[in-house]
Every structure is written in structure tokens, then in C-alpha cells.
Design an enzyme around this catalytic site. Structure first.
Site, PDB file in Angstrom:
ATOM      1  N   GLU A   1      -0.774  -7.188   8.214  1.00  0.00           N
ATOM      2  CA  GLU A   1       0.464  -7.180   7.429  1.00  0.00           C
ATOM      3  C   GLU A   1       1.658  -7.017   8.368  1.00  0.00           C
ATOM      4  O   GLU A   1       1.649  -6.126   9.228  1.00  0.00           O
ATOM      5  CB  GLU A   1       0.441  -6.016   6.430  1.00  0.00           C
ATOM      6  CG  GLU A   1       1.568  -6.089   5.420  1.00  0.00           C
ATOM      7  CD  GLU A   1       1.489  -4.971   4.377  1.00  0.00           C
ATOM      8  OE1 GLU A   1       1.754  -5.237   3.199  1.00  0.00           O
ATOM      9  OE2 GLU A   1       1.158  -3.834   4.757  1.00  0.00           O
TER      10      GLU A   1
ATOM     11  N   MET B   1      -3.570   0.983   6.405  1.00  0.00           N
ATOM     12  CA  MET B   1      -3.437  -0.387   5.917  1.00  0.00           C
ATOM     13  C   MET B   1      -4.521  -0.660   4.892  1.00  0.00           C
ATOM     14  O   MET B   1      -5.699  -0.379   5.110  1.00  0.00           O
ATOM     15  CB  MET B   1      -3.541  -1.381   7.078  1.00  0.00           C
ATOM     16  CG  MET B   1      -3.498  -2.828   6.651  1.00  0.00           C
ATOM     17  SD  MET B   1      -1.957  -3.247   5.785  1.00  0.00           S
ATOM     18  CE  MET B   1      -2.489  -4.669   4.831  1.00  0.00           C
TER      19      MET B   1
ATOM     20  N   ASN C   1      -6.439  -2.984   3.746  1.00  0.00           N
ATOM     21  CA  ASN C   1      -7.380  -4.095   3.771  1.00  0.00           C
ATOM     22  C   ASN C   1      -8.427  -3.914   2.680  1.00  0.00           C
ATOM     23  O   ASN C   1      -8.970  -2.820   2.498  1.00  0.00           O
ATOM     24  CB  ASN C   1      -8.086  -4.165   5.131  1.00  0.00           C
ATOM     25  CG  ASN C   1      -7.122  -4.067   6.291  1.00  0.00           C
ATOM     26  OD1 ASN C   1      -6.164  -4.823   6.383  1.00  0.00           O
ATOM     27  ND2 ASN C   1      -7.368  -3.123   7.180  1.00  0.00           N
TER      28      ASN C   1
ATOM     29  N   HIS D   1      -3.103   6.713  -1.632  1.00  0.00           N
ATOM     30  CA  HIS D   1      -2.188   5.571  -1.611  1.00  0.00           C
ATOM     31  C   HIS D   1      -2.957   4.285  -1.314  1.00  0.00           C
ATOM     32  O   HIS D   1      -2.798   3.265  -2.013  1.00  0.00           O
ATOM     33  CB  HIS D   1      -1.123   5.835  -0.541  1.00  0.00           C
ATOM     34  CG  HIS D   1      -0.159   4.721  -0.325  1.00  0.00           C
ATOM     35  ND1 HIS D   1       1.170   4.787  -0.695  1.00  0.00           N
ATOM     36  CD2 HIS D   1      -0.294   3.497   0.259  1.00  0.00           C
ATOM     37  CE1 HIS D   1       1.786   3.674  -0.360  1.00  0.00           C
ATOM     38  NE2 HIS D   1       0.909   2.874   0.228  1.00  0.00           N
ATOM     39  N   GLU D   2      -3.789   4.312  -0.272  1.00  0.00           N
ATOM     40  CA  GLU D   2      -4.508   3.083   0.102  1.00  0.00           C
ATOM     41  C   GLU D   2      -5.516   2.685  -0.965  1.00  0.00           C
ATOM     42  O   GLU D   2      -5.716   1.490  -1.219  1.00  0.00           O
ATOM     43  CB  GLU D   2      -5.198   3.280   1.455  1.00  0.00           C
ATOM     44  CG  GLU D   2      -4.270   3.645   2.597  1.00  0.00           C
ATOM     45  CD  GLU D   2      -3.047   2.743   2.703  1.00  0.00           C
ATOM     46  OE1 GLU D   2      -3.187   1.513   2.571  1.00  0.00           O
ATOM     47  OE2 GLU D   2      -1.945   3.283   2.917  1.00  0.00           O
TER      48      GLU D   2
ATOM     49  N   HIS E   1      -3.902   0.773  -3.666  1.00  0.00           N
ATOM     50  CA  HIS E   1      -3.629  -0.613  -3.273  1.00  0.00           C
ATOM     51  C   HIS E   1      -4.770  -1.572  -3.638  1.00  0.00           C
ATOM     52  O   HIS E   1      -4.548  -2.784  -3.698  1.00  0.00           O
ATOM     53  CB  HIS E   1      -3.400  -0.696  -1.763  1.00  0.00           C
ATOM     54  CG  HIS E   1      -1.985  -0.497  -1.337  1.00  0.00           C
ATOM     55  ND1 HIS E   1      -0.942  -1.213  -1.884  1.00  0.00           N
ATOM     56  CD2 HIS E   1      -1.437   0.307  -0.384  1.00  0.00           C
ATOM     57  CE1 HIS E   1       0.192  -0.846  -1.290  1.00  0.00           C
ATOM     58  NE2 HIS E   1      -0.081   0.077  -0.392  1.00  0.00           N
TER      59      HIS E   1
ATOM     60  N   GLU F   1       3.962  -1.279  -2.750  1.00  0.00           N
ATOM     61  CA  GLU F   1       4.186   0.005  -2.088  1.00  0.00           C
ATOM     62  C   GLU F   1       4.726   1.096  -3.028  1.00  0.00           C
ATOM     63  O   GLU F   1       4.296   2.241  -2.964  1.00  0.00           O
ATOM     64  CB  GLU F   1       5.105  -0.171  -0.888  1.00  0.00           C
ATOM     65  CG  GLU F   1       4.583  -1.139   0.166  1.00  0.00           C
ATOM     66  CD  GLU F   1       3.226  -0.737   0.739  1.00  0.00           C
ATOM     67  OE1 GLU F   1       2.781   0.405   0.505  1.00  0.00           O
ATOM     68  OE2 GLU F   1       2.605  -1.576   1.417  1.00  0.00           O
TER      69      GLU F   1
END
Length: 849
Positions: free
Chosen positions: A126, A271, A273, A303-304, A307, A326
Site C-alpha cells: 500500500e 498493514m 494484507n 484495527h487490522e 480491515h 481507515e
């Protein structure tokens, strides 16, 4: 790098030519001892017959390009893009190329562990860096299925988005190797694909999700770091996050497994992924850390995981809706922490201290922008991973949830995920569902909150009679010049009274604030409290100005407020008054020193100690700065001595004292802590704290190169090498500054993480040593921006900007901004933000009289 830019117009045009991308089959050969690796990629896609387009590929060498069975001229590849002429309705494109490993944390990063010489790789894609590893249509709306086949040395493991289906060993001339074959992914965007390879070690577990599926879990780290990994804590948070999100979204986890990997020299926090999340190694705690950092890790884990739904299952069409990733992940991670983890009691207080502080600061810069930002190209989005996209967006979402109701909000999300699974969306796709479930005019709300910039100020206006009863209470709303929007706010007013030494809430009024003046009739006739706290519970996103009596109470009894969220609102309000030059900086210094010892929220303590550092460094009037720094450091040392042994406060206060050390006597205390001639009950001088002490001694000219070398021999790890670079660059000599100026600004020889620490060292110490580099900074910075990667140049532009705010620096910066060419918009934004900091500091200094 400007030559690698992609504009939104180019992306839109390409999407009209490339109708659908079906599959990528990516074969990677990853040697451990070279600068490049081999990539052979087959892409199947539909297109407009006869049209031409391009595919992104940052290559070392292109050996062959085959399109629909015909060999194309390799001259169609320019090292950044490959032109594709005369497309068919259905296309098969095969490209064989060599790609570069990096040491910048972008693309496929290669790291050699100094402990054992082992090589570790990880990908970071990203925003636009999957093209550094394989040819790709690098834009989020051209989704596809990705199949990875990866050849590596035999001792290595490989982790990707999907489970491996087989591992085939092979002997070859270069030694034993093995090829890992992975299942194809669902339809996802290229920026969330991932490859992590090396002799990583792992801990495994599993969970059963809401639909009865068993989800394998893995936690990975380098061999030399694995003893410090708290996998049980990561697994516990992961299980709690799965449970909460699947219940709230009524949408099962969309992938087959969930691996979490701590990887070296990572630029960001983590991140997302798909099924293969990467984290920076600072979240592996080899020494004692503040509870604030443990809680930050927990929020990052949540948080991840959020996502996996926001961004991975449903992805924004273009980067102007980055907030759909985000902001939602940031809000949901705190909500999950508050409702389903051990951080429940402090989660929203932590949010107030960290996210809100970041958001308000970012929203008052000249670069502020709407949450739904205008993104013209990749340069725009790369500098938009900021406090607006993350923290303000999350704050505004909290306001939205309070406005529409959490049940309606989550019901809308369920429909959103169901309708758009594996697809791409724009803002309106979400608003449609929110209006259906809430019955409210969400578009009008969005126009004011998501599509305009700036932060409002809410000011309490109160009057009472001779008996102390409120005769009128109003909330006046205002805006900053240039941001003429008055917004609706859902807020709480808390009545706090001093009882038995504690400020305790005795009454509560929840209301909607709208327009210029909102009368609070419910308060009339009530006894005026000691503290009238507007935005109690911190629901609203706005700067808060308290009435005079409440400010006096807050300053005197801030540490006595029995709610950590309420304290956070007061801390934030008073800090805003300092930044707006309405409270003298030295009064704020006194406020912190008088109250910080009573603060129980670790993140609030950390935030206020950082604010104290900012005030001492740039806000206090220069004529009082030295004496104020000396006074503050002495007071911090007294707080250290009074702190509870082995407490979070003790550690944070020691670190704050070390950072503010100024006089010979203060440095002597640092020296005595370092050499053990003084000990504090409960304080272990562990590896990282020992480095902190040594770096400060180096800054004060009280350490030698031999001492640093000896310390590095004791701790010859990645962390040790980073600290050593900081210590060497901290030496208060012209020779040390010149050496590291050359390494950072001229040769660019440092890896991303070593450079970050070296910049901290270069900027440490007295201003006289760095003043000679003010003009060279302006002479070189555009060249750095044009020649280095985004992450490397970002560190340099902000980190090496002169740190002493003066009128001369402000004038020089303004002149430089006026001279920048039109194609340097991203550089202009970063320099302008630095300029804003200087202008604000000068204004605050002038008020500190």
C-alpha cells in the site's frame, strides 16, 4: 517519486479499457544473496478489442513480454510501465522480469539479521508498491484472483494471503530449494496481497467463527526475536475481535486463515494484507514499555482485523474514499476494545488522548482536507495517511453512531457488506444503507461532516444568580476563518462537584448542539457546579472552551477528576488553549507538572508528557526557555522519586526526565542511572532504557564512541544498530553532524529504520550545531523528494526540517514554498505543514509573557 505517479484520470481511463481482470499467476524466485529476484507473471483479463493500455511494473530487467501468444518488443517496458498495444477481448499476458529487493520498507524489503546473519523478506504494497514485485494493474478497482508460486531456500518458510497447497523440495546447483504453491485468493485488490519469506518461527492456534468454520491462526517473528513475542496476548485479542466484529456486522470473516507477522524495519504500525497481516517489530516488547504502548498494540491488532471487512472484503473504488478503510477500522478497533476486551474501562479515554489530539492538530494545518478527500494522483494519497483520514474520520464516525444509533449503524453495515462483497464502493453506497436503517437525512449530515474541512469551537456561556443557581446556559459554536461551516453535534454536559477531595459527576445533560447558539434550558435552575464540563464523555468532535470558573477548578483539581474520559476532555481543552495562544505556555508547563503524577490513563500521561516536551522545546518564550527547561527537568526528577516503584508512571516519568535533561547536575543523574551508581526501587535499567540513557549522554557530550561500540557489542541486534546510529548522530560536534548530514541528505546509504533513528540523533542537542544546515536543507530537499522513495523522502522532509522556530525560518520557508514548481504538490504540502508549525510556535511564544 514523481516519475512513478498515477493520476486518477489515468486510472479511470484504464478501467474503461480493461473491463475485468480475472487472474494473476505469479511465480517468484527469491534468492537470499542477491539484489534482484525473478518474477514470471501470467495475467488473464478482458479488454476493449483493438485498444491499448499499460501495466505497472518497476523492473530491473524485462526478459520477455508475450501477449496472446505473440512476443512483444521489450522496449515497451520503460522500467516503470509496460505498454500493451492492440488488445483482444480476452487476453493472456505473460511477463518474465527481474525485480529489485528494497531496504526502504516498500515493495519486497530485504533484511539481514545482525544476530545470526539470516535473511528475512516481507512485502508492503500500500499504496502503489505491488508493482515493485510483479506486473500489475495497480489501482484498487481492478480486482482479481491472485495465485502465488514462490521458490526459496530450503530452511525458509513462506506466508501469503491463502494457505499453501503443497511444498515441493528440489536440489539445484545453488543448493537445496523448495517451491511453495498457494491457493488462489478471492477477488481482492493488489495492494492487500502479500509475500513474507525467511526462516521465520511461528506459534499456531485456531478459533471457530460464527458460522462454525475453523480459522487457523498464526503468529510469526524472526528467530532472534521470537522469545519476546507474546503470542497468547495476540491470540486473545484476535479471538475477542473476531467475536465482536462477526456479531456486530452479522457477516462472517471472509478469508480462510489469519496470520499475523512481526517483520523487521516496517515503516507503519501494521498493514491489513488479507489473511496475512504484518506489524512493526516495535510491538514485540523485549524491554519494559509503558502500558500506553501495550494498549496501542491491542488497538492495532483490532484495527487490522477490522480491515478484513473494511478495505479487504469491500474496497474503495479510488483513494478519495480511503477513509472507508481507515476511519472505520480506527473507530471499530476502539469500539471493540471498549466492549469486548480488558481495555474496556480506558479505551475511550485513550481515544480522547491519542486520536482526538492527533485529529485536532492535523485539522488546523493549512493542508487540512475533508475526510472524503480529493485525490488526484498517487502523490496525493501517499501524504493523506494522516490525522484526518484516520483520527478525525474515526471521531466523526463516533459522532455519527451517537446520532443514528449503534443498532441502526451496524444494520446498515451488514447490508453494505452483503451487497458489495468482493467489490468496490463509493461514499454514496454506504449513505444509502445508513438512510434506510436510521430514517435520518444522512446525506445532509455527510455534507457537513465528511465533505468539509476544519474543526468547530464550542464555548460555554453561563450565568447564575446570587444563590449560585444557573439562570442561563448556552453553547456558542464558531468556526475558523476559511472553514465557514457550523455542524450538528451530539454532546453531553457534565456537572462535576468537589466531594471528599474528588471531582465527581453529579448531573448529566445530553443534547444536540446546532447553529451558532444552543440554549440549554434544562440547566436553568440547577445549582452551578464547580466544573461545568462541555463534551463530557467525548462524543463530539470540536474544540471546547470552558467558562472561567470551570477552568480555575480544572487547573487546580485536574488530577482529582474521577473519570479518565473527563480528564482527557479537560487535558485536551487546556492544551488547545495553549496552542491557540490563550494560555501562556509556562502556565501549561506548571499545569502538567502539578497534575501528571495523578494521571492513571497511560496514554493520557504519554500524550501530556509529549505536550510538555513540545511546550518546552518550541512554545515557551525563548527568553525563559532555559530556566523553564531546567525547572521542568528538576520537577520531573522529583516526580520520578515519588512515583510508585515498578509502575507505569515511574517508567514514563524517567523517560521524560531523560529527554529534558539540561544541566550538569541533571546529566549526572542520567549517568548514575546508566552506570548503576544510583538505583530506583522497581526500575530495571533494561536493554532499551539503557540505550535511551546512553543516547542522552551522547547528546550532552558525556559518552564516547568506545562506549557506544561496547554497548552495541552487548546488543548487536537490529534495535541495537538503530540506537547506535542515533547515539553517534547525537554527538554535540560539528564532525558528527556533518557525517550524518552526508549519510542522510547526500548519499542516502541508510536503510529506512536506521535513517529514522539517525535523524533523531542529528536533531538532538543544542540549536547551534544544526543552524549551519538550514540553508543546505532548502537547497537539497527537492532533489531528495525527486530521487528517493516516498517513505525515505517523507522521513527526511519532515525530520530534517529546521527545528528552532524563528521569524527568519518562517520567512525562508515562505520564500521556498513560493519557488516550488507546480509538479511538486506533495512536497509543498509537507513543507507547508512544517511552516504552519513555525507560525503557530511564534504566536504561542509571543503570548508567553
Amino acid at each position: 517519486m514523481p516519475g512513478l505517479n498515477l493520476t486518477r484520470d489515468e486510472a479511470i481511463e484504464r478501467a474503461t479499457v480493461v473491463k475485468r481482470v480475472h487472474t494473476y499467476r505469479i511465480e517468484l524466485d527469491l534468492p537470499s544473496d542477491k539484489d534482484v529476484f525473478t518474477c514470471k507473471t501470467e495475467i488473464r483479463f478482458d479488454a476493449v478489442p483493438g485498444a491499448s493500455t499499460f501495466i505497472d511494473a518497476i523492473t530491473s530487467t524485462v526478459r520477455s513480454i508475450e501477449l496472446n501468444g505473440e512476443q512483444l518488443d521489450t522496449g515497451l517496458a520503460d522500467g516503470e510501465r509496460i505498454t500493451l498495444p492492440n488488445l483482444a477481448a480476452q487476453n493472456v499476458l505473460v511477463i518474465d522480469a527481474d525485480m529489485f529487493y528494497t531496504n526502504t520498507g516498500e515493495g519486497l524489503h530485504r533484511f539481514v539479521d545482525p544476530v545470526d546473519g539470516e535473511v528475512y523478506l516481507y512485502s508492503q504494497f500500500e499504496v502503489p508498491d505491488s508493482r515493485r514485485v510483479f506486473p500489475v494493474f495497480e489501482q484498487p478497482d481492478l480486482k482479481a484472483e491472485f495465485e502465488f508460486i514462490v521458490r526459496v531456500p530450503t530452511p525458509w518458510v513462506v506466508v501469503s494471503n491463502q494457505p499453501e497447497v503443497k511444498i515441493v523440495p528440489k536440489d539445484c546447483g545453488c543448493g537445496r530449494a523448495q517451491t511453495w504453491y498457494f491457493k488462489p485468493t478471492p477477488r481482492i485488490s493488489s495492494y492487500i496481497t502479500a509475500i513474507v519469506a525467511g526462516p521465520y518461527e511461528k506459534v499456531t492456534s485456531e478459533l471457530t467463527n460464527s458460522e462454525g468454520r475453523v480459522i487457523p491462526l498464526g503468529v510469526y517473528a524472526r528467530k532472534s526475536l521470537m522469545p519476546f513475542v507474546d503470542a497468547d496476548d495476540v491470540f486473545e485479542l484476535t479471538r475477542q475481535g473476531f467475536e465482536f466484529y462477526e456479531e456486530q456486522f452479522k457477516t462472517p470473516y471472509p478469508f480462510e486463515k489469519y496470520d499475523q507477522l512481526f517483520v523487521p524495519e516496517f515503516n507503519a504500525g501494521a498493514m491489513e494484507n488479507a489473511g496475512c497481516v504484518t506489524y512493526l517489530e516495535a510491538y514485540v516488547f523485549r524491554s519494559k514499555v509503558a502500558e500506553a504502548l501495550r494498549e496501542r498494540r491491542a488497538i492495532t491488532v483490532l484495527h487490522e482485523l477490522a480491515h478484513m471487512w473494511f478495505g479487504d472484503l469491500v474496497t474503495m473504488q479510488w483513494w478519495n474514499d480511503l477513509w472507508l478503510n481507515e476511519s472505520f477500522a480506527e473507530f471499530m478497533s476502539t469500539l471493540a476494545a471498549a466492549e469486548n476486551t480488558r481495555y474496556a474501562k480506558e479505551a475511550w479515554a485513550t481515544f480522547a488522548a491519542s486520536e482526538k489530539t492527533w485529529a485536532y492538530r492535523q485539522d488546523q494545518l493549512s493542508s487540512t482536507h475533508p475526510i472524503v478527500a480529493e485525490i488526484r494522483d498517487l502523490q496525493d494519497v501517499q501524504v493523506n495517511f494522516d490525522g484526518i483520514t484516520y483520527a478525525k474520520g474515526a471521531s466523526v464516525l463516533r459522532q455519527m453512531v451517537a446520532w443514528v444509533g449503534q443498532e441502526n449503524f451496524m444494520a446498515a453495515l451488514k447490508e453494505y457488506f452483503t451487497k458489495h462483497a468482493w467489490g468496490n464502493t463509493v461514499l454514496d453506497d454506504l449513505l444509502v444503507e445508513l438512510e434506510k436503517t436510521s430514517g435520518r437525512d444522512v446525506r445532509a449530515w455527510s455534507a457537513k461532516w465528511l465533505e468539509t474541512a476544519g474543526v468547530n469551537t464550542l464555548t460555554v456561556e453561563v450565568a447564575d444568580d446570587a444563590e449560585g443557581n444557573i439562570t442561563s446556559l448556552g453553547v456558542r459554536q464558531s468556526y475558523a476563518e476559511g472553514f465557514e461551516t457550523l455542524r450538528p453535534h451530539r454532546a453531553v454536559i457534565g456537572f462535576y462537584n468537589l466531594t471528599d477531595g474528588k471531582l465527581t459527576r453529579t448531573d448529566r445533560i445530553e443534547l444536540d448542539i446546532d447553529g451558532e447558539l444552543t440554549e440549554v434550558t434544562e440547566a436553568v435552575g440547577k445549582k452551578r457546579p464547580d466544573l461545568l464540563l462541555l463534551n463530557d464523555e467525548d462524543l463530539a468532535y470540536a474544540k471546547v472552551r470552558l467558562d472561567k470558573r470551570s477552568i480555575e477548578t480544572a487547573v487546580k483539581h485536574l488530577g482529582d477528576i474521577d473519570s479518565s474520559v473527563a480528564r482527557g476532555v479537560v487535558w485536551g481543552s487546556l492544551w488547545d488553549t495553549v496552542r491557540d495562544a490563550q494560555m501562556p505556555a509556562r502556565q501549561y508547563v506548571e499545569l502538567v507538572l502539578n497534575n501528571i503524577g495523578q494521571e492513571t490513563n497511560s496514554t493520557a500521561m504519554r500524550t501530556q508528557l509529549l505536550g510538555l516536551s513540545t511546550a518546552l522545546r518550541t512554545f515557551v518564550n525563548p527568553q525563559f526557555r532555559d530556566e523553564t527547561r531546567e525547572y521542568a527537568a528538576d520537577r520531573l526528577w522529583q516526580l520520578v522519586l515519588a512515583a510508585e516503584p515498578d509502575s507505569d508512571a515511574q517508567l514514563q516519568l524517567v523517560q521524560a526526565f531523560v529527554n529534558q535533561t539540561h544541566t550538569a547536575e541533571q546529566y549526572e543523574n542520567v549517568q548514575r542511572l546508566f552506570d548503576g551508581s544510583i538505583t530506583l526501587d522497581g526500575l530495571e535499567i533494561d536493554t532499551d532504557l539503557r540505550w535511551n540513557l546512553l543516547c542522552r549522554l551522547a547528546t550532552g557530550g558525556r559518552a564516547t564512541s568506545e562506549q557506544i561500540a561496547a554497548e552495541l557489542e552487548r546488543d548487536n541486534t537490529a534495535n541495537g544498530q538503530q540506537y547506535a546510529a542515533q547515539a553517534y548522530a547525537s554527538f554535540p560536534t560539528a564532525e558528527a553532524k556533518a557525517e550524518y548530514w552526508e549519510k542522510i541528505m547526500v548519499t542516502g546509504e541508510l536503510s529506512n529504520m536506521i535513517q529514522r533513528y539517525a535523524i533523531a540523533g542529528f536533531k538532538a542537542g543544542e540549536k547551534e550545531l544544526t543552524e549551519p544546515y538550514i540553508e543546505p536543507y532548502f537547497e537539497l530537499v527537492e532533489g531528495v523528494w525527486r530521487s528517493r522513495s516516498h517513505e525515505i523522502s517523507l522521513q527526511i522532509i519532515s525530520g530534517m526540517y529546521p527545528s528552532e522556530p524563528t521569524a527568519e525560518l518562517l520567512e525562508r520557508t515562505e520564500t521556498y514554498l513560493a519557488s516550488l514548481p507546480e509538479d511538486a504538490a506533495a512536497l509543498r504540502r509537507q513543507i507547508a505543514e512544517a511552516r504552519d508549525g513555525v507560525a503557530r510556535a511564534l504566536k504561542v511564544q509571543a503570548a508567553d509573557i
